[in-house]
Design an enzyme around this catalytic site. Structure first.
Site, PDB file in Angstrom:
ATOM      1  N   MET A  15      39.292  20.878  32.465  1.00  0.00           N
ATOM      2  CA  MET A  15      38.844  20.271  33.713  1.00  0.00           C
ATOM      3  C   MET A  15      37.470  20.792  34.118  1.00  0.00           C
ATOM      4  O   MET A  15      36.615  20.036  34.555  1.00  0.00           O
ATOM      5  CB  MET A  15      39.868  20.598  34.789  1.00  0.00           C
ATOM      6  N   TYR A  73      37.531  11.033  40.471  1.00  0.00           N
ATOM      7  CA  TYR A  73      38.361  11.611  39.390  1.00  0.00           C
ATOM      8  C   TYR A  73      37.899  13.007  38.977  1.00  0.00           C
ATOM      9  O   TYR A  73      36.876  13.474  39.403  1.00  0.00           O
ATOM     10  CB  TYR A  73      38.590  10.654  38.237  1.00  0.00           C
ATOM     11  N   GLU A  74      38.752  13.656  38.194  1.00  0.00           N
ATOM     12  CA  GLU A  74      38.591  15.092  37.876  1.00  0.00           C
ATOM     13  C   GLU A  74      38.555  15.939  39.147  1.00  0.00           C
ATOM     14  O   GLU A  74      37.858  16.946  39.211  1.00  0.00           O
ATOM     15  CB  GLU A  74      37.331  15.341  37.039  1.00  0.00           C
ATOM     16  N   GLY A  75      39.331  15.546  40.141  1.00  0.00           N
ATOM     17  CA  GLY A  75      39.329  16.244  41.428  1.00  0.00           C
ATOM     18  C   GLY A  75      38.357  15.580  42.372  1.00  0.00           C
ATOM     19  O   GLY A  75      37.156  15.551  42.100  1.00  0.00           O
TER      20      GLY A  75
END
Lengths: 596, 596
Positions: free
Chosen positions: B291, B439-441
């Protein structure tokens, strides 16, 4: 999920409470519109928006409009909804009683507009464009044209369009090429292609009346040679029924980012018969009569979509369970807390809420000025109202649509990944809101209008219609023990606005590029101060109502919180805008075009 | 029109000139990557991006992906492009040589990533997700798993995914329900549904290797009970060819706002065989290895789309003729001047340009730290680089993606009405850029990571890796006769950042909601100062190169202009962010949930 309940309480606050002291006074011409009647109209409009229009918003986006064999079909349900809308008298709401309208004050009409665009902005364009055409025709058309066309346009039996843009010209209409050749009978034959025509062709009405900008053979070049014509899709018979086709055809419907339920057409005119509206070569003036009214309405699109996006985000933030509150578990029996507990989600919701309430409050003030401009008996009040409308029109158009787009984007962010998926309904708000920053004059053009025309007009007289009430309010309320801090915040922001105005006036006099370089930031700055002023006023009203033992303390307490949030978190944007303005045009204009 | 030429000159400036004194020093382990070799890689990557990927970007958006009978098809041309991409070795660029990769430094790799996403972000996700899966597997997988899967993943023969999200949980993965039941042979059987799986199913590779978060029967509740599994679409035969199907099926492909060339899938696992990666219940750690790398890459998506949007806008602004320059006609033989002459259009173009160059410069610095973190011999340097990467990862992800979206929107605004039409290609950039903020947090999560984890870690040590070079630079350069004013601007902004940091540290210690309430504004503030620092450094390099008689004075002069524009027009946003932070959480958190 698209959630929308018209914010009636706040609308009534704006309509009845907030602007009572705005200096435009009571307007006897509108005396029949009592508070009770106004509330009844708002309540009914809310029903139409929520029950008839909202259910078609998302499906209209998914389905879109189609063009087959020259026939445009609107999405499923639009025709039935339009019929209900028209039969309910909603098309005729703001038009003059003389032509069958209901003559509703703008201060009420803009609120109903907000509900309609919030529920379904694509739908709203069909009656909306008709209203624009009606306005231009009413102000500039011959009696014969008015008699023939206005009653059916006002009732919504026929619809209208505005045909301005051509493929090679939008902002610079002086370049347009559509030609109008005079005929022996006083009519004209129009030939040319137009693009981006909202409601240019559709299946909602029996006839479509196009208002078309074109150039006569003897026209001087540029914008001074443009005339406005009325060109019906079908030439009406003497009994008013639609007669023969008039050479208007649809080249295509545009594939747009959003607003998919609205048919945006490329129209071709081939020897189409038209009639002049207003004087020859004075088409731009006639068009601007319409355009100025429409610009406020486009601003309201930003607000309406912003409100729908806000409500949809609030719904989700209460529904969606993720994580636990930093201040301790709030939903102990559930697997997680609703995300509304998280400060960063609150930040987004409060930002959306503050922009919406702030824009609604400012719009209420501008709408009261629209009414006073038209109906005030005192010529001084009438002039002051007109000045204020002239000043604020570009601000409302540009700032509200920028904020509507920001707000729609925040809704997507509240939804997270789900917001990016069509089924959520919220990414539609982003796509639908985006166009309002562009059409009826891009927001950059609004800013140039404000800085280049409105500020210098009559030695700054327009600006005084805004500066005087603000400085009066500050002087009067600054010492308030409870709310004085808000007023001080307003005073500081207002000081920056005054300085920015002086800077632009000074630099722009010597070099118009300096004014143009400051235009967008100045527009935002003025909008922020105007919204700040409305929030400060709202805070005083709310505080006084609570002190007076209002039966609705919850509403007023929430208003105080939102006002504080605006001053805490959003008004600081003033310094960013002010800093940018101070910098001048230097680095903005330094690169040669070929260095880009 | 979608216009994109990789900005190679600026990329080489960032790679070779700008960060030479960043304190990470030379890295002998990367000595083979000489400047000539790096330039050659960048030149070749530009060709692939421009010639292979760009032509499929708009058509991929229009066509989208389709799902029929469980088979997902990517848009026309994607398969051929993928084959060329893979055969050219572009899939393996950044992977370890041990597994067939080329071990390219991140400081070069991130530039090639920028080109690829600029040309076609939908396409980029197919190799991009594979790279993420590769990273996690390399760091945490068993030798047997690595041997079996890594070579084919690195080469791009197979592709990878990251299966985290379920319908009811995204940010809060502790809630996930997919179950993994251990089998006698050491494998697991996985059952559950995942959503939003990028590249979850497609027709580009012979096999797809899913990395899946799931819960074992004995798992503790919450995030501490999540494990990571490798689940191939086809169970590989011993010779490595794809064998029997493994119970992974596609429920649907998502209908997204943008990124339509990328197949985002709902995946169902039914008794699918998987193998544990890393320790039981430690799946979140393994996932975060991936991530964190991916977050920088998502930031680069914002930058890449921003650059493509900028170039497309510049093209149009030179092409489109509307109006005349305020400073006098610039195109006397044409019907009007190109709109690039207008200050408000310049404002938009320069804003886009400044954000892009600023983000590229900052990304160059962070990428050098990524390399130093991995390869520096000196443990002090290694630690400092790791600190800097930890600090800047959320900033790069959140700020770059916010700015990429703003930049894409400005491109639409430059196009006016035409920008709202699909054929222009620029509204696609807005839709494609929007997801990167999520996305990805989400960017809100990035901000919480920065403020809640990165700031307090090791008593503020991470922050020092940034504050020290900035304060050193200011002290050293402040008196410069020519550029001292820029440095003073940086000093003022840096002062606001230091104050904001102290405020958050103090208030946040007593009440974590205070830190969370400041998080998003603080992230923006830090990003602005970091970009400002890069621009200030760039200005000195440019000034010195010109003084030294560079053969390319035009490039350096333009760099000076862009730097000045940033300080003039964009850095003032610092005061808005700082003002919001100072206000604290009060009005943000005051309303009860039911009052929304």
């Amino acid at each position: 999920m698209q959630v929308y309940q018209a914010p009636l309480r706040d609308m009534k606050f704006v309509a009845h409470e907030l602007h009572a002291d705005d200096g435009f006074g009571d307007l006897p011409a509108l005396a029949e519109f009592t508070p009770d009647l106004i509330d009844a109209v708002l309540d009914e409009a809310a029903k139409v928006a929520q029950e008839v229009l909202l259910p078609l918003n998302h499906s209209g986006d998914i389905e879109g409009c189609t063009l087959e064999n020259g026939v445009v079909r609107t999405p499923k349900g639009f025709k039935q909804a339009y019929d209900r809308f028209r039969e309910g008298g909603w098309c005729a709401l703001a038009s003059a009683p003389e032509w069958g309208g209901q003559g509703l004050p703008e201060s009420v009409n803009k609120l109903t507009e907000e509900m309609i665009v919030a529920a379904n902005v694509s739908f709203s364009l069909y009656p909306g464009l008709t209203h624009g055409a009606t306005t231009a025709l009413e102000s500039h058309g011959s009696d014969a044209l008015k008699q023939r066309y206005l009653p059916r346009l006002v009732s919504g039996e026929w619809s209208g369009t505005m045909c301005l843009t051509e493929a090679h010209c939008g902002t610079d209409l002086g370049l347009l090429r559509t030609r109008a050749v005079p005929q022996a009978d006083g009519s004209y034959r129009l030939t040319g292609g137009k693009i981006f025509i909202s409601a240019g062709e559709h299946d909602l009405t029996a006839n479509i009346i196009h208002l078309v900008l074109a150039r006569m053979p003897d026209a001087p070049p540029g914008v001074k040679g443009i005339s406005l014509f009325l060109v019906p899709k079908f030439l009406p018979n003497d009994d008013g029924t639609p007669g023969p086709s008039n050479g208007v055809s649809v080249g295509a419907i545009e594939h747009k980012m959003g607003l998919k339920g609205s048919a945006t057409c490329q129209l071709n005119f081939e020897d189409s018969t038209g009639w002049l509206i207003g004087a020859p070569h004075k088409g731009m003036e006639a068009m601007f009569t319409m355009m100025n009214t429409e610009r406020v309405s486009v601003g309201v699109q930003g607000l309406g979509i912003g409100e729908a996006a806000y409500q949809s985000a609030v719904w989700y933030a209460k529904e969606r369970l993720q994580g636990r509150a930093l201040s301790g578990t709030k939903n102990p029996t559930g697997p997680a807390d609703p995300i509304i507990v998280h400060p960063d989600v609150r930040r987004m919701l409060m930002t959306m809420r503050a922009w919406n309430e702030g824009c609604r409050a400012l719009c209420g003030w501008v709408s009261r000025a629209l009414d006073a401009e038209k109906h005030a008996a005192d010529p001084e009040v009438k002039q002051r109202a007109a000045d204020f409308v002239a000043l604020m029109t570009p601000v409302v158009k540009a700032v509200f649509t920028d904020l509507g787009f920001e707000t729609a984007n925040l809704a997507v962010q509240v939804y997270g990944g789900h917001g990016y998926i069509a089924e959520s309904g919220v990414e539609q708000y982003v796509r639908d809101a985006r166009i309002a920053m562009i059409y009826e004059g891009t927001n950059g053009i609004q800013a140039l209008d404000l800085v280049g025309r409105k500020l210098p007009a009559h030695m700054g007289r327009y600006l005084r219609s805004f500066f005087h009430p603000v400085s009066g309010f500050i002087a009067e309320r600054k010492g308030d023990a409870e709310l004085g801090k808000l007023v001080e915040g307003l005073e500081k922001a207002f000081g920056a606005l005054q300085l920015a105005t002086a800077t632009i006036a000074e630099k722009g006099m010597a070099d118009p590029e300096e004014a143009a370089a400051a235009a967008t930031d100045y527009t935002r700055l003025l909008g922020l101060v105007a919204i700040g002023f409305c929030f400060a006023k709202a805070a005083f009203v709310a505080r006084d109502r609570i002190a007076a033992g209002s039966a609705e303390p919850g509403f007023y307490r929430a208003k105080l919180v939102t006002a504080r949030f605006f001053f805490d978190r959003l008004l600081p944007q003033v310094s960013a805008a002010f800093g940018a303005i101070k910098a001048g045009k230097g680095s903005m204009m330094a690169l040669a075009a070929e260095d880009f």
